[in-house]
Motif scaffolding. Structure first.
Motif, PDB file in Angstrom:
ATOM      1  N   VAL A 103      34.140  43.457  41.708  1.00 51.45           N
ATOM      2  CA  VAL A 103      33.752  42.139  41.201  1.00 51.45           C
ATOM      3  C   VAL A 103      34.916  41.431  40.517  1.00 51.45           C
ATOM      4  O   VAL A 103      35.183  40.251  40.768  1.00 51.45           O
ATOM      5  CB  VAL A 103      32.564  42.262  40.228  1.00 51.45           C
ATOM      6  CG1 VAL A 103      32.248  40.906  39.585  1.00 51.45           C
ATOM      7  CG2 VAL A 103      31.339  42.806  40.947  1.00 51.45           C
ATOM      8  N   ASN A 104      35.633  42.137  39.658  1.00 51.75           N
ATOM      9  CA  ASN A 104      36.639  41.494  38.806  1.00 51.75           C
ATOM     10  C   ASN A 104      37.983  41.276  39.480  1.00 51.75           C
ATOM     11  O   ASN A 104      38.713  40.353  39.097  1.00 51.75           O
ATOM     12  CB  ASN A 104      36.867  42.337  37.546  1.00 51.75           C
ATOM     13  CG  ASN A 104      35.697  42.306  36.592  1.00 51.75           C
ATOM     14  OD1 ASN A 104      34.664  41.712  36.880  1.00 51.75           O
ATOM     15  ND2 ASN A 104      35.828  42.962  35.460  1.00 51.75           N
ATOM     16  N   THR A 105      38.340  42.127  40.435  1.00 57.74           N
ATOM     17  CA  THR A 105      39.699  42.096  40.977  1.00 57.74           C
ATOM     18  C   THR A 105      39.747  41.893  42.488  1.00 57.74           C
ATOM     19  O   THR A 105      40.414  40.971  42.968  1.00 57.74           O
ATOM     20  CB  THR A 105      40.447  43.392  40.620  1.00 57.74           C
ATOM     21  OG1 THR A 105      40.349  43.621  39.209  1.00 57.74           O
ATOM     22  CG2 THR A 105      41.906  43.299  41.004  1.00 57.74           C
ATOM     23  N   THR A 106      39.035  42.728  43.230  1.00 54.35           N
ATOM     24  CA  THR A 106      39.085  42.609  44.689  1.00 54.35           C
ATOM     25  C   THR A 106      38.564  41.249  45.142  1.00 54.35           C
ATOM     26  O   THR A 106      39.094  40.652  46.087  1.00 54.35           O
ATOM     27  CB  THR A 106      38.287  43.742  45.360  1.00 54.35           C
ATOM     28  OG1 THR A 106      38.767  44.995  44.877  1.00 54.35           O
ATOM     29  CG2 THR A 106      38.433  43.692  46.864  1.00 54.35           C
ATOM     30  N   SER A 107      37.563  40.737  44.468  1.00 59.68           N
ATOM     31  CA  SER A 107      37.022  39.419  44.831  1.00 59.68           C
ATOM     32  C   SER A 107      38.059  38.319  44.648  1.00 59.68           C
ATOM     33  O   SER A 107      38.112  37.361  45.434  1.00 59.68           O
ATOM     34  CB  SER A 107      35.789  39.103  43.988  1.00 59.68           C
ATOM     35  OG  SER A 107      36.139  38.852  42.634  1.00 59.68           O
ATOM     36  N   VAL A 108      38.890  38.462  43.626  1.00 61.21           N
ATOM     37  CA  VAL A 108      39.944  37.473  43.379  1.00 61.21           C
ATOM     38  C   VAL A 108      40.939  37.473  44.534  1.00 61.21           C
ATOM     39  O   VAL A 108      41.345  36.419  45.032  1.00 61.21           O
ATOM     40  CB  VAL A 108      40.650  37.767  42.037  1.00 61.21           C
ATOM     41  CG1 VAL A 108      41.848  36.846  41.847  1.00 61.21           C
ATOM     42  CG2 VAL A 108      39.669  37.618  40.883  1.00 61.21           C
ATOM     43  N   MET A 109      41.325  38.661  44.968  1.00 62.70           N
ATOM     44  CA  MET A 109      42.230  38.773  46.104  1.00 62.70           C
ATOM     45  C   MET A 109      41.612  38.191  47.363  1.00 62.70           C
ATOM     46  O   MET A 109      42.243  37.402  48.084  1.00 62.70           O
ATOM     47  CB  MET A 109      42.608  40.239  46.319  1.00 62.70           C
ATOM     48  CG  MET A 109      43.502  40.500  47.536  1.00 62.70           C
ATOM     49  SD  MET A 109      42.615  40.612  49.121  1.00 62.70           S
ATOM     50  CE  MET A 109      41.727  42.164  48.912  1.00 62.70           C
ATOM     51  N   ARG A 110      40.371  38.557  47.657  1.00 65.10           N
ATOM     52  CA  ARG A 110      39.742  38.117  48.903  1.00 65.10           C
ATOM     53  C   ARG A 110      39.526  36.612  48.950  1.00 65.10           C
ATOM     54  O   ARG A 110      39.760  35.980  49.978  1.00 65.10           O
ATOM     55  CB  ARG A 110      38.412  38.849  49.089  1.00 65.10           C
ATOM     56  CG  ARG A 110      38.569  40.311  49.494  1.00 65.10           C
ATOM     57  CD  ARG A 110      37.238  41.015  49.520  1.00 65.10           C
ATOM     58  NE  ARG A 110      37.341  42.356  50.108  1.00 65.10           N
ATOM     59  CZ  ARG A 110      36.393  43.282  50.019  1.00 65.10           C
ATOM     60  NH1 ARG A 110      35.267  43.009  49.361  1.00 65.10           N
ATOM     61  NH2 ARG A 110      36.558  44.463  50.590  1.00 65.10           N
ATOM     62  N   ALA A 111      39.079  36.031  47.837  1.00 62.66           N
ATOM     63  CA  ALA A 111      38.871  34.587  47.802  1.00 62.66           C
ATOM     64  C   ALA A 111      40.201  33.847  47.930  1.00 62.66           C
ATOM     65  O   ALA A 111      40.300  32.838  48.636  1.00 62.66           O
ATOM     66  CB  ALA A 111      38.160  34.189  46.515  1.00 62.66           C
ATOM     67  N   THR A 112      41.217  34.361  47.262  1.00 64.88           N
ATOM     68  CA  THR A 112      42.551  33.762  47.366  1.00 64.88           C
ATOM     69  C   THR A 112      43.074  33.870  48.794  1.00 64.88           C
ATOM     70  O   THR A 112      43.590  32.897  49.358  1.00 64.88           O
ATOM     71  CB  THR A 112      43.520  34.460  46.391  1.00 64.88           C
ATOM     72  OG1 THR A 112      43.045  34.286  45.056  1.00 64.88           O
ATOM     73  CG2 THR A 112      44.927  33.894  46.510  1.00 64.88           C
TER      74      THR A 112
END
Length: 252
Positions: free
Chosen positions: A113-122
């Motif tokens: 939720v906190n980190t992988t999602s940031v990478m994927r959305a970016t």
């Protein structure tokens, strides 16, 4: 209005800081995609935005799922034609667990939720930004991403990772008209504490001295004001950095 004509996606936007950011962006002229795992709450935010004369769309998304990230950005582009601003705000807490008590499933969930999602959305947004040589990414980190006594080991690690990812992304794409910055909020009145199911007594005891230093609790609207600045042209020379908003907590 500072964001007239812009299209923005805000994750975790059904409540707290995400909601405040979405509402303010719409007030400033942006078309806002209100994304959250809680569909009804996201729809309520959209209705409030529309009632105030703004334009918004609710998209249900579990940011821990790659398919939902894909759907979120694809829906944004199919609806509004493009994407200009991505705010990676969705996040959950750990249970103040120290390293020796971490359970693999909790580590993996909080990182998803906190980190992988940031990478994927970016990653999903970058081709859109690169094509038009413009884009703004704002990641909501935490003072827990700067210090060791603000949360458990897992949450602390995820937010440190977001800080590093932000700096690298800002630098990598600086010559492509893309900016990536992070906000590190301190104690803010939100419902993120509801994501904790059983606080670790040892971990809480060890972090308590750091928590006790907090001089003030902020409001979501104060973080939203900073997110507006970072999304606007007023911050055009700010890139690849972290802006702390904690009422002086980290100055101690």
């Amino acid at each position: 209005m500072q964001l007239t004509g812009k299209v923005a996606v805000v994750t975790g936007a059904a409540s707290g800081m995400g909601k405040a950011i979405a509402v303010l962006y719409a007030k400033e002229g942006a078309k806002v995609v209100v994304s959250d795992i809680h569909e009804e709450a996201a729809a309520a935010v959209v209705e409030a935005i529309k009632a105030a004369g703004g334009e918004a769309l609710a998209v249900k998304a579990n940011v821990a799922a790659e398919v939902d990230i894909q759907h979120l950005i694809d829906t944004t582009v199919s609806t509004y034609g493009t994407l200009d601003i991505l705010v990676n705000n969705a996040g959950i807490m750990d249970n103040f667990e120290p390293a020796g008590d971490i359970k693999d499933e909790n580590w993996e969930k909080v990182f998803a939720v906190n980190t992988t999602s940031v990478m994927r959305a970016t990653r999903k947004a970058l081709p859109i930004f690169l094509e038009k040589q413009y884009g703004v990414i704002i990641n909501v980190a935490s003072v827990g991403g700067l210090y060791g006594a603000r949360a458990g080991a897992t949450y602390t690690a995820t937010k440190h990772a977001v800080v590093g990812f932000t700096k690298n992304t800002g630098f990598m794409y600086a010559k492509s008209g893309i900016r990536c910055n992070a906000i590190a909020p301190g104690g803010v009145e939100t419902n993120i504490g509801a994501s904790m199911t059983g606080i670790n007594e040892f971990g809480m005891g060890r972090t308590q001295p750091g928590l006790a230093l907090n001089p003030a609790t902020g409001q979501p609207e104060q973080i939203a004001a900073l997110a507006l600045f970072l999304a606007s042209d007023a911050s055009s020379f700010i890139n690849g950095t972290v802006v702390t908003a904690d009422g002086g907590w980290s100055a101690y």
